[in-house]
Design a protein around this motif. Structure first.
Motif, PDB file in Angstrom:
ATOM      1  N   ASN A   6       0.814  -1.219   0.000  1.00 55.04           N
ATOM      2  CA  ASN A   6       0.000   0.000   0.000  1.00 55.04           C
ATOM      3  C   ASN A   6       0.851   1.274   0.000  1.00 55.04           C
ATOM      4  O   ASN A   6       0.336   2.366   0.243  1.00 55.04           O
ATOM      5  N   PHE A   7       2.159   1.145  -0.257  1.00 56.53           N
ATOM      6  CA  PHE A   7       3.030   2.320  -0.230  1.00 56.53           C
ATOM      7  C   PHE A   7       2.609   3.318  -1.305  1.00 56.53           C
ATOM      8  O   PHE A   7       2.404   2.962  -2.460  1.00 56.53           O
ATOM      9  N   ASP A   8       2.503   4.584  -0.893  1.00 55.70           N
ATOM     10  CA  ASP A   8       2.086   5.659  -1.793  1.00 55.70           C
ATOM     11  C   ASP A   8       3.293   6.555  -2.060  1.00 55.70           C
ATOM     12  O   ASP A   8       3.669   7.385  -1.217  1.00 55.70           O
ATOM     13  N   ALA A   9       3.905   6.384  -3.219  1.00 56.18           N
ATOM     14  CA  ALA A   9       5.122   7.126  -3.539  1.00 56.18           C
ATOM     15  C   ALA A   9       4.889   8.631  -3.565  1.00 56.18           C
ATOM     16  O   ALA A   9       5.771   9.420  -3.203  1.00 56.18           O
ATOM     17  N   ALA A  10       3.703   9.072  -3.985  1.00 58.00           N
ATOM     18  CA  ALA A  10       3.423  10.509  -4.056  1.00 58.00           C
ATOM     19  C   ALA A  10       3.373  11.115  -2.649  1.00 58.00           C
ATOM     20  O   ALA A  10       3.897  12.212  -2.424  1.00 58.00           O
ATOM     21  N   ARG A  11       2.735  10.411  -1.715  1.00 58.26           N
ATOM     22  CA  ARG A  11       2.686  10.918  -0.335  1.00 58.26           C
ATOM     23  C   ARG A  11       4.073  10.936   0.280  1.00 58.26           C
ATOM     24  O   ARG A  11       4.432  11.864   1.033  1.00 58.26           O
ATOM     25  N   TRP A  12       4.880   9.931  -0.005  1.00 57.31           N
ATOM     26  CA  TRP A  12       6.240   9.889   0.522  1.00 57.31           C
ATOM     27  C   TRP A  12       7.071  11.039  -0.065  1.00 57.31           C
ATOM     28  O   TRP A  12       7.834  11.700   0.671  1.00 57.31           O
ATOM     29  N   ALA A  13       6.909  11.318  -1.342  1.00 53.46           N
ATOM     30  CA  ALA A  13       7.627  12.434  -1.954  1.00 53.46           C
ATOM     31  C   ALA A  13       7.251  13.754  -1.299  1.00 53.46           C
ATOM     32  O   ALA A  13       8.094  14.640  -1.114  1.00 53.46           O
ATOM     33  N   LYS A  14       5.982  13.891  -0.920  1.00 56.23           N
ATOM     34  CA  LYS A  14       5.558  15.115  -0.245  1.00 56.23           C
ATOM     35  C   LYS A  14       6.186  15.225   1.136  1.00 56.23           C
ATOM     36  O   LYS A  14       6.597  16.325   1.558  1.00 56.23           O
ATOM     37  N   LEU A  15       6.283  14.099   1.873  1.00 54.23           N
ATOM     38  CA  LEU A  15       6.943  14.132   3.180  1.00 54.23           C
ATOM     39  C   LEU A  15       8.401  14.563   3.038  1.00 54.23           C
ATOM     40  O   LEU A  15       8.904  15.362   3.836  1.00 54.23           O
ATOM     41  N   LEU A  16       9.073  14.037   2.020  1.00 53.91           N
ATOM     42  CA  LEU A  16      10.465  14.414   1.803  1.00 53.91           C
ATOM     43  C   LEU A  16      10.581  15.891   1.442  1.00 53.91           C
ATOM     44  O   LEU A  16      11.481  16.587   1.933  1.00 53.91           O
ATOM     45  N   ALA A  17       9.679  16.368   0.605  1.00 54.04           N
ATOM     46  CA  ALA A  17       9.707  17.782   0.229  1.00 54.04           C
ATOM     47  C   ALA A  17       9.445  18.673   1.440  1.00 54.04           C
ATOM     48  O   ALA A  17      10.086  19.725   1.599  1.00 54.04           O
ATOM     49  N   ASP A  18       8.510  18.257   2.290  1.00 53.16           N
ATOM     50  CA  ASP A  18       8.235  19.031   3.505  1.00 53.16           C
ATOM     51  C   ASP A  18       9.462  19.072   4.406  1.00 53.16           C
ATOM     52  O   ASP A  18       9.768  20.111   5.008  1.00 53.16           O
ATOM     53  N   ALA A  19      10.172  17.951   4.514  1.00 55.27           N
ATOM     54  CA  ALA A  19      11.379  17.910   5.337  1.00 55.27           C
ATOM     55  C   ALA A  19      12.445  18.842   4.771  1.00 55.27           C
ATOM     56  O   ALA A  19      13.130  19.553   5.520  1.00 55.27           O
ATOM     57  N   ASP A  20      12.579  18.871   3.472  1.00 55.98           N
ATOM     58  CA  ASP A  20      13.561  19.761   2.845  1.00 55.98           C
ATOM     59  C   ASP A  20      13.196  21.224   3.069  1.00 55.98           C
ATOM     60  O   ASP A  20      14.076  22.077   3.292  1.00 55.98           O
ATOM     61  N   THR A  21      11.913  21.530   3.030  1.00 54.33           N
ATOM     62  CA  THR A  21      11.470  22.913   3.232  1.00 54.33           C
ATOM     63  C   THR A  21      11.735  23.370   4.661  1.00 54.33           C
ATOM     64  O   THR A  21      12.091  24.526   4.905  1.00 54.33           O
ATOM     65  N   ARG A  22      11.572  22.471   5.608  1.00 58.49           N
ATOM     66  CA  ARG A  22      11.744  22.808   7.016  1.00 58.49           C
ATOM     67  C   ARG A  22      13.216  23.044   7.375  1.00 58.49           C
ATOM     68  O   ARG A  22      13.537  23.784   8.308  1.00 58.49           O
ATOM     69  N   ALA A  23      14.126  22.431   6.630  1.00 58.55           N
ATOM     70  CA  ALA A  23      15.545  22.506   6.969  1.00 58.55           C
ATOM     71  C   ALA A  23      16.102  23.915   6.793  1.00 58.55           C
ATOM     72  O   ALA A  23      15.727  24.640   5.867  1.00 58.55           O
ATOM     73  N   LYS A  24      17.006  24.315   7.683  1.00 59.96           N
ATOM     74  CA  LYS A  24      17.695  25.599   7.576  1.00 59.96           C
ATOM     75  C   LYS A  24      18.761  25.504   6.485  1.00 59.96           C
ATOM     76  O   LYS A  24      19.361  24.448   6.273  1.00 59.96           O
ATOM     77  N   PRO A  25      19.056  26.613   5.814  1.00 60.06           N
ATOM     78  CA  PRO A  25      20.048  26.565   4.729  1.00 60.06           C
ATOM     79  C   PRO A  25      21.473  26.357   5.224  1.00 60.06           C
ATOM     80  O   PRO A  25      22.324  25.871   4.478  1.00 60.06           O
ATOM     81  N   HIS A  26      21.752  26.724   6.466  1.00 58.66           N
ATOM     82  CA  HIS A  26      23.092  26.521   7.031  1.00 58.66           C
ATOM     83  C   HIS A  26      22.987  26.504   8.550  1.00 58.66           C
ATOM     84  O   HIS A  26      21.993  26.961   9.138  1.00 58.66           O
ATOM     85  N   ALA A  27      24.014  25.981   9.203  1.00 60.44           N
ATOM     86  CA  ALA A  27      24.029  25.917  10.662  1.00 60.44           C
ATOM     87  C   ALA A  27      24.126  27.327  11.244  1.00 60.44           C
ATOM     88  O   ALA A  27      24.893  28.154  10.741  1.00 60.44           O
ATOM     89  N   PRO A  28      23.353  27.634  12.298  1.00 62.28           N
ATOM     90  CA  PRO A  28      23.373  28.983  12.871  1.00 62.28           C
ATOM     91  C   PRO A  28      24.692  29.367  13.506  1.00 62.28           C
ATOM     92  O   PRO A  28      24.995  30.557  13.624  1.00 62.28           O
ATOM     93  N   SER A  29      25.493  28.386  13.942  1.00 64.75           N
ATOM     94  CA  SER A  29      26.761  28.697  14.599  1.00 64.75           C
ATOM     95  C   SER A  29      27.821  27.695  14.156  1.00 64.75           C
ATOM     96  O   SER A  29      27.518  26.724  13.455  1.00 64.75           O
ATOM     97  N   THR A  30      29.057  27.929  14.566  1.00 63.19           N
ATOM     98  CA  THR A  30      30.172  27.108  14.091  1.00 63.19           C
ATOM     99  C   THR A  30      30.111  25.697  14.668  1.00 63.19           C
ATOM    100  O   THR A  30      29.703  25.480  15.810  1.00 63.19           O
ATOM    101  N   ILE A  31      30.544  24.743  13.853  1.00 67.39           N
ATOM    102  CA  ILE A  31      30.648  23.337  14.258  1.00 67.39           C
ATOM    103  C   ILE A  31      32.030  22.863  13.834  1.00 67.39           C
ATOM    104  O   ILE A  31      32.386  22.951  12.656  1.00 67.39           O
ATOM    105  N   GLU A  32      32.813  22.358  14.800  1.00 62.80           N
ATOM    106  CA  GLU A  32      34.186  21.963  14.517  1.00 62.80           C
ATOM    107  C   GLU A  32      34.467  20.578  15.075  1.00 62.80           C
ATOM    108  O   GLU A  32      33.947  20.192  16.124  1.00 62.80           O
ATOM    109  N   GLY A  33      35.317  19.859  14.377  1.00 67.36           N
ATOM    110  CA  GLY A  33      35.832  18.582  14.850  1.00 67.36           C
ATOM    111  C   GLY A  33      37.316  18.526  14.607  1.00 67.36           C
ATOM    112  O   GLY A  33      37.801  19.004  13.581  1.00 67.36           O
ATOM    113  N   SER A  34      38.042  17.949  15.550  1.00 69.83           N
ATOM    114  CA  SER A  34      39.491  17.825  15.375  1.00 69.83           C
ATOM    115  C   SER A  34      39.950  16.477  15.907  1.00 69.83           C
ATOM    116  O   SER A  34      39.303  15.861  16.756  1.00 69.83           O
ATOM    117  N   ASP A  35      41.084  16.026  15.392  1.00 74.40           N
ATOM    118  CA  ASP A  35      41.667  14.752  15.792  1.00 74.40           C
ATOM    119  C   ASP A  35      43.128  14.776  15.375  1.00 74.40           C
ATOM    120  O   ASP A  35      43.478  15.418  14.375  1.00 74.40           O
TER     121      ASP A  35
END
Length: 401
Positions: free
Chosen positions: A246-275
């Motif tokens: 019963n998977f509905d590909a159109a509904r799933w595509a809309k969920l993915l599009a909604d998730a993309d719309t909700r996402a911020k274009p970049h992180a609000p502050s710095t993120i660093e990793g070191s090793d």
């Protein structure tokens, strides 16, 4: 409208309260919080959203039915009455994971065979099944590639306890810690779900700087970037529910599009990793590219003693320090944990700290006011997520460890 599914988000020990909070945040109401996970009710799109957006859950099950059976005839009769056609097609061989405890039906292979026969009776096909060991959920395969065909084959979980049989269908496929980005790993990779749990337990929200001075292959900084940008952790992988009849590909595509719309274009502050390990830094950079956050995370090769924090407001230092168990390591590990505490007292006054700790003796080497925010396991080892703030006058503490 169809009735909602009875669903269950499986969680590692100690993480269920975090999973419950995440479910509420995406608009799904928990009905019970248990040690093994969180029960909730949801229609198809709710189950899909849980897989797409939960950061700390291991997998999402849909409860297909529950009944009492003390003999095989009753088991097969009840199993045939379940709506298998909603989740299984005739052209696939389901995987069955069966556990039997304190029940008259105790032979797991025989139970699996009867359930497989019931599925074939309901949906057609040749019958048969593949066994799925319960230990699969404990295995920490370092790679986190897209779910392959085997992982997407229907997984049916059958549990007998005191003659009560619970039948569930897995909607996730590969475990949810496999986001799809971590193909290059270090020596002791941290599961993405545990990394996210550390960040959420520390209160990290992306609003202030983040640093991991022992980043290995970059899991903590990458998960921090996903949280900071509100990126759906399952955006770049596949799920078992995509093969449901019963998977509905159109509904799933809309969920993915909604998730993309909700996402911020970049992180609000710095993120660093070191090793200090150049190979680990190269792996971390590759993983960040696959996760879509390469522009949000800066990776640097440097020793712990060279750690320097930004001049911005205090933020978070989150790390998974080594805690190996091999003979002869104890002295070097104590030195490393003591050095980490020394460095943080000097460079991070006022910063929030979250560390994964397995051993109070090692944790004491830090000489920092940290307390357990949650208890869980990592690779089968009991661990605690220690959280606290470096005191403003911590640099004046010169007592020996």
């Amino acid at each position: 409208m169809t009735r909602p599914h009875a669903a269950f988000a499986v969680a590692a020990p100690g993480l269920a309260p975090l999973v419950a909070d995440e479910l509420r945040a995406i608009g799904l109401r928990p009905t019970a919080v248990e040690e093994a996970g969180v029960a909730f009710a949801a229609h198809d799109t709710g189950v899909w959203s849980a897989n797409l957006r939960l950061r700390t859950a291991s997998r999402v099950l849909v409860r297909l039915g529950q009944f009492r059976a003390t003999d095989f005839r009753e088991l097969e009769r009840q199993a045939r009455a379940l709506a298998w056609e909603t989740f299984v097609t005739a052209d696939v061989t389901p995987r069955l994971r069966v556990t039997c405890r304190k029940s008259r039906l105790y032979h797991s292979d025989a139970v699996a065979g009867r359930v497989a026969d019931a599925i074939a009776h309901r949906v057609g096909g040749r019958g048969g099944f593949a066994s799925a060991a319960e230990t699969e959920d404990e295995q920490d395969a370092g790679e986190s590639s897209d779910a392959g065909d085997d992982a997407l084959a229907p997984l049916i979980v059958v549990r007998f306890l005191h003659d009560e049989c619970t039948v569930s269908v897995d909607s996730s496929g590969a475990l949810l810690h496999r986001r799809g980005y971590r193909q290059a790993v270090g020596r002791a990779p941290l599961r993405e779900t545990l990394a996210a749990a550390m960040l959420l337990a520390a209160g990290y929200d992306g609003s202030a700087p983040f640093v991991d001075p022992l980043c290995g292959s970059g899991t903590l900084p990458i998960e921090a970037a996903l949280i900071a940008r509100d990126l759906a952790p399952g955006r770049h992988r596949r799920f078992a529910f995509e093969r449901w009849p019963n998977f509905d590909a159109a509904r799933w595509a809309k969920l993915l599009a909604d998730a993309d719309t909700r996402a911020k274009p970049h992180a609000p502050s710095t993120i660093e990793g070191s090793d200090r390990d150049a190979g680990a830094i190269a792996a971390a950079a590759q993983n960040a590219v696959r996760a879509g956050v390469a522009a949000d995370v800066r990776f640097t090769q440097r020793a712990l003693s060279s750690l320097a924090l930004s001049d911005e407001q205090p933020g978070w230092v989150v790390a998974n320090p080594p805690y190996g168990k091999r003979v002869g390591e104890s002295g070097a590990l104590r030195d490393l944990w003591a050095r980490l505490g020394d460095v943080l007292r000097v460079v991070a006054p006022g910063w929030r700290v979250a560390l994964l700790g397995p051993d109070p003796a090692l944790e004491r080497q830090l000489r920092l006011p940290l307390s357990p925010a949650l208890r869980t396991t990592n690779g089968g080892i009991p661990v605690r997520v220690l959280v606290g703030t470096v005191p403003a006058d911590a640099a004046q503490d010169t007592r020996p460890a």
